[in-house]
Design a protein around this motif. Structure first.
Motif, mmCIF file in Angstrom:
data_model
loop_
_atom_site.group_PDB
_atom_site.id
_atom_site.type_symbol
_atom_site.label_atom_id
_atom_site.label_comp_id
_atom_site.label_asym_id
_atom_site.label_seq_id
_atom_site.Cartn_x
_atom_site.Cartn_y
_atom_site.Cartn_z
ATOM 1 N N VAL A 1 0.844 -1.188 0.000
ATOM 2 C CA VAL A 1 0.000 0.000 0.000
ATOM 3 C C VAL A 1 0.880 1.238 0.000
ATOM 4 O O VAL A 1 1.828 1.339 0.784
ATOM 5 N N VAL A 2 0.569 2.189 -0.893
ATOM 6 C CA VAL A 2 1.270 3.471 -0.968
ATOM 7 C C VAL A 2 0.212 4.568 -1.045
ATOM 8 O O VAL A 2 -0.954 4.305 -1.331
ATOM 9 N N THR A 3 0.623 5.804 -0.803
ATOM 10 C CA THR A 3 -0.304 6.923 -0.942
ATOM 11 C C THR A 3 -0.159 7.530 -2.333
ATOM 12 O O THR A 3 0.890 7.398 -2.969
ATOM 13 N N ASN A 4 -1.197 8.224 -2.790
ATOM 14 C CA ASN A 4 -1.139 8.868 -4.095
ATOM 15 C C ASN A 4 -0.862 10.370 -3.989
ATOM 16 O O ASN A 4 -0.859 11.075 -4.974
ATOM 17 N N ARG A 5 -0.669 10.844 -2.741
ATOM 18 C CA ARG A 5 -0.300 12.237 -2.501
ATOM 19 C C ARG A 5 0.451 12.327 -1.182
ATOM 20 O O ARG A 5 0.500 11.359 -0.423
ATOM 21 N N VAL A 6 1.026 13.485 -0.893
ATOM 22 C CA VAL A 6 1.747 13.674 0.360
ATOM 23 C C VAL A 6 0.742 13.695 1.509
ATOM 24 O O VAL A 6 -0.286 14.371 1.438
ATOM 25 N N VAL A 7 1.038 12.943 2.566
ATOM 26 C CA VAL A 7 0.208 12.936 3.771
ATOM 27 C C VAL A 7 1.061 13.536 4.884
ATOM 28 O O VAL A 7 2.153 13.043 5.172
ATOM 29 N N TYR A 8 0.564 14.591 5.499
ATOM 30 C CA TYR A 8 1.330 15.314 6.515
ATOM 31 C C TYR A 8 1.053 14.786 7.918
ATOM 32 O O TYR A 8 -0.005 14.197 8.171
ATOM 33 N N ALA B 1 -7.394 8.666 4.452
ATOM 34 C CA ALA B 1 -8.670 8.229 3.879
ATOM 35 C C ALA B 1 -8.400 7.194 2.782
ATOM 36 O O ALA B 1 -7.296 7.128 2.226
ATOM 37 N N ALA B 2 -9.408 6.420 2.466
ATOM 38 C CA ALA B 2 -9.268 5.371 1.450
ATOM 39 C C ALA B 2 -8.909 5.959 0.088
ATOM 40 O O ALA B 2 -8.185 5.333 -0.690
ATOM 41 N N GLN C 1 -6.221 -1.643 6.145
ATOM 42 C CA GLN C 1 -5.423 -1.593 7.369
ATOM 43 C C GLN C 1 -5.009 -0.171 7.710
ATOM 44 O O GLN C 1 -4.726 0.126 8.858
ATOM 45 N N LEU C 2 -4.937 0.713 6.728
ATOM 46 C CA LEU C 2 -4.490 2.092 6.942
ATOM 47 C C LEU C 2 -5.633 3.091 7.044
ATOM 48 O O LEU C 2 -5.452 4.180 7.578
ATOM 49 N N HIS C 3 -6.789 2.753 6.493
ATOM 50 C CA HIS C 3 -7.909 3.690 6.470
ATOM 51 C C HIS C 3 -8.292 4.108 7.892
ATOM 52 O O HIS C 3 -8.503 3.273 8.754
ATOM 53 N N GLY C 4 -8.341 5.412 8.153
ATOM 54 C CA GLY C 4 -8.720 5.937 9.461
ATOM 55 C C GLY C 4 -7.559 6.156 10.408
ATOM 56 O O GLY C 4 -7.731 6.736 11.474
#
Length: 157
Positions: free
Chosen positions: A33-40, A46-47, A71-74
């Protein structure tokens, strides 16, 4: 005397801790699982921010990482998470259910006796965390365990 490879105990302990945390080390051909944008830091994940991508085998050994977006949502980011990068469990935490300074219901259960009061948390906490609280009426400071419904439970002493 039994001979072991160097570091085998350390790897075993690391894998055991990863399995307890709900994540497992990945191998080639599996998803990550990776993100599609920067998460600060402090931002709730969010999903819509997550993507499951196939893992490409590299030269380095991988530690535990998330394999399913659910597993990461929330969860809340502890540090900046860059897009397209693998996310270790140490980069996220559970969301706080109790906020410092926001009144919360505290329950004491002892056999047939149930006492409910309102208290002021002195620190934030997620489900299962022990937090310090101040009784609004008496001013006494005590500790309790945060429950999944956002209340705090105190044990009889």
């Amino acid at each position: 005397m039994k001979l072991r490879r160097p570091g085998s105990r350390t790897r075993f302990i690391g894998m055991a801790l990863a399995l307890l945390a709900g994540v497992a080390p990945l191998r080639a051909g599996e998803l990550a699982v990776v993100t599609n944008r920067v998460v600060y830091p402090g931002e709730t994940i969010a999903a819509a921010m997550l993507e499951e991508v196939p893992l490409v085998r590299g030269n380095r050994k991988l530690g535990p990482i998330f394999q399913q977006a659910g597993q990461l949502h929330g969860k809340v980011a502890r540090r900046t998470i860059l897009p397209g990068r693998l996310i270790p469990p140490s980069s996220v935490r559970d969301a706080f259910l109790v906020q410092a300074g926001a009144p919360v219901e505290v329950t004491l259960v002892d056999k047939n006796l149930v006492i409910t009061v309102t208290a002021m948390p002195l620190e934030a906490g997620a489900a299962g965390d022990v937090v310090k609280l101040r009784n609004i009426d008496s001013g006494r400071v005590f500790s309790g365990v945060v429950m999944t419904d956002g209340t705090v439970r105190v044990g009889a002493s």
